[in-house]
Scaffold this motif. Sequence first.
Motif, PDB file in Angstrom:
ATOM      1  N   SER A  85       0.811  -1.216   0.000  1.00 56.20           N
ATOM      2  CA  SER A  85       0.000   0.000   0.000  1.00 56.20           C
ATOM      3  C   SER A  85       0.849   1.274   0.000  1.00 56.20           C
ATOM      4  O   SER A  85       0.346   2.354  -0.279  1.00 56.20           O
ATOM      5  N   SER A  86       2.118   1.138   0.313  1.00 54.37           N
ATOM      6  CA  SER A  86       3.016   2.295   0.245  1.00 54.37           C
ATOM      7  C   SER A  86       3.590   2.356  -1.176  1.00 54.37           C
ATOM      8  O   SER A  86       3.212   1.595  -2.039  1.00 54.37           O
ATOM      9  N   GLU A  87       4.516   3.246  -1.374  1.00 54.54           N
ATOM     10  CA  GLU A  87       5.112   3.391  -2.705  1.00 54.54           C
ATOM     11  C   GLU A  87       6.335   2.501  -2.883  1.00 54.54           C
ATOM     12  O   GLU A  87       7.186   2.769  -3.723  1.00 54.54           O
ATOM     13  N   ALA A  88       6.395   1.438  -2.114  1.00 52.48           N
ATOM     14  CA  ALA A  88       7.573   0.565  -2.156  1.00 52.48           C
ATOM     15  C   ALA A  88       7.410  -0.532  -3.203  1.00 52.48           C
ATOM     16  O   ALA A  88       6.305  -0.952  -3.522  1.00 52.48           O
ATOM     17  N   GLN A  89       8.544  -0.949  -3.705  1.00 49.32           N
ATOM     18  CA  GLN A  89       8.583  -2.183  -4.478  1.00 49.32           C
ATOM     19  C   GLN A  89       8.788  -3.290  -3.445  1.00 49.32           C
ATOM     20  O   GLN A  89       9.663  -3.188  -2.589  1.00 49.32           O
ATOM     21  N   VAL A  90       7.991  -4.341  -3.507  1.00 46.37           N
ATOM     22  CA  VAL A  90       7.987  -5.354  -2.454  1.00 46.37           C
ATOM     23  C   VAL A  90       8.381  -6.719  -3.024  1.00 46.37           C
ATOM     24  O   VAL A  90       7.918  -7.107  -4.098  1.00 46.37           O
ATOM     25  N   VAL A  91       9.242  -7.418  -2.304  1.00 52.62           N
ATOM     26  CA  VAL A  91       9.572  -8.810  -2.598  1.00 52.62           C
ATOM     27  C   VAL A  91       9.417  -9.608  -1.316  1.00 52.62           C
ATOM     28  O   VAL A  91       9.489  -9.060  -0.214  1.00 52.62           O
ATOM     29  N   ARG A  92       9.199 -10.918  -1.484  1.00 54.69           N
ATOM     30  CA  ARG A  92       8.959 -11.767  -0.317  1.00 54.69           C
ATOM     31  C   ARG A  92       9.566 -13.142  -0.565  1.00 54.69           C
ATOM     32  O   ARG A  92       9.580 -13.631  -1.673  1.00 54.69           O
ATOM     33  N   THR A  93      10.047 -13.752   0.512  1.00 54.42           N
ATOM     34  CA  THR A  93      10.536 -15.125   0.423  1.00 54.42           C
ATOM     35  C   THR A  93       9.432 -16.072   0.866  1.00 54.42           C
ATOM     36  O   THR A  93       8.470 -15.671   1.523  1.00 54.42           O
ATOM     37  N   LEU A  94       9.603 -17.331   0.490  1.00 55.52           N
ATOM     38  CA  LEU A  94       8.726 -18.449   0.880  1.00 55.52           C
ATOM     39  C   LEU A  94       7.263 -18.161   0.649  1.00 55.52           C
ATOM     40  O   LEU A  94       6.510 -17.666   1.346  1.00 55.52           O
TER      41      LEU A  94
END
Length: 184
Positions: A175-184
């Motif tokens: 919901s922020s202006e971030a680019q998001v990555v996630r593991t698992l």
Amino acid sequence: MDYLLQGMFNDKSLSKVVGFFARQADADIAVRRLLRLPGMEPGQVRLLGPQHADLRNRDLLSRALEPETEGVFTTFVRTHAIAGLVGSVLGLMAFGYLVATRQPAVLDKPLLAFIAIVGFGTTFGLMLGALNALRPDRIWVVNRVRSALRKRQWVVVAHPVDSHQAKLAQDLLDSSEAQVVRTL
């Protein structure tokens, strides 16, 4: 499922949710918002800035991305033991099925068939355990974090303790202006 995986890996946090920010102010806001999530504690959220780009790889990993580095050997042994045992059980089940269906190749040489089927099941289980213990998804995230820090970006790393907390953290960062990555 979270309980089973945590028992297998001996880690409190199995997942990493990472947000990349262009400005420090946005990253600080994200950290404060993450800390307000239910059950999220200060040790579960880390903020990395451009000043961390010069850290040696080992320091970067141990300080921010892998806070639970104790017991790595135990994790390797545990994942191999569990996956090898599962592979053996599946091999036994396959052997039992082949005997029950009266397969001629198995009935002609049952000991050889037993050794081959259970042996391959155990071997493949151990191989999957090794792959699981090495966590290739985390290597990809570490490389992305290192690259972002070199580009003078700010990185927020959340270490959620379960899948619900991981979903909340990912939704918040999305919901922020971030680019998001996630593991698992």
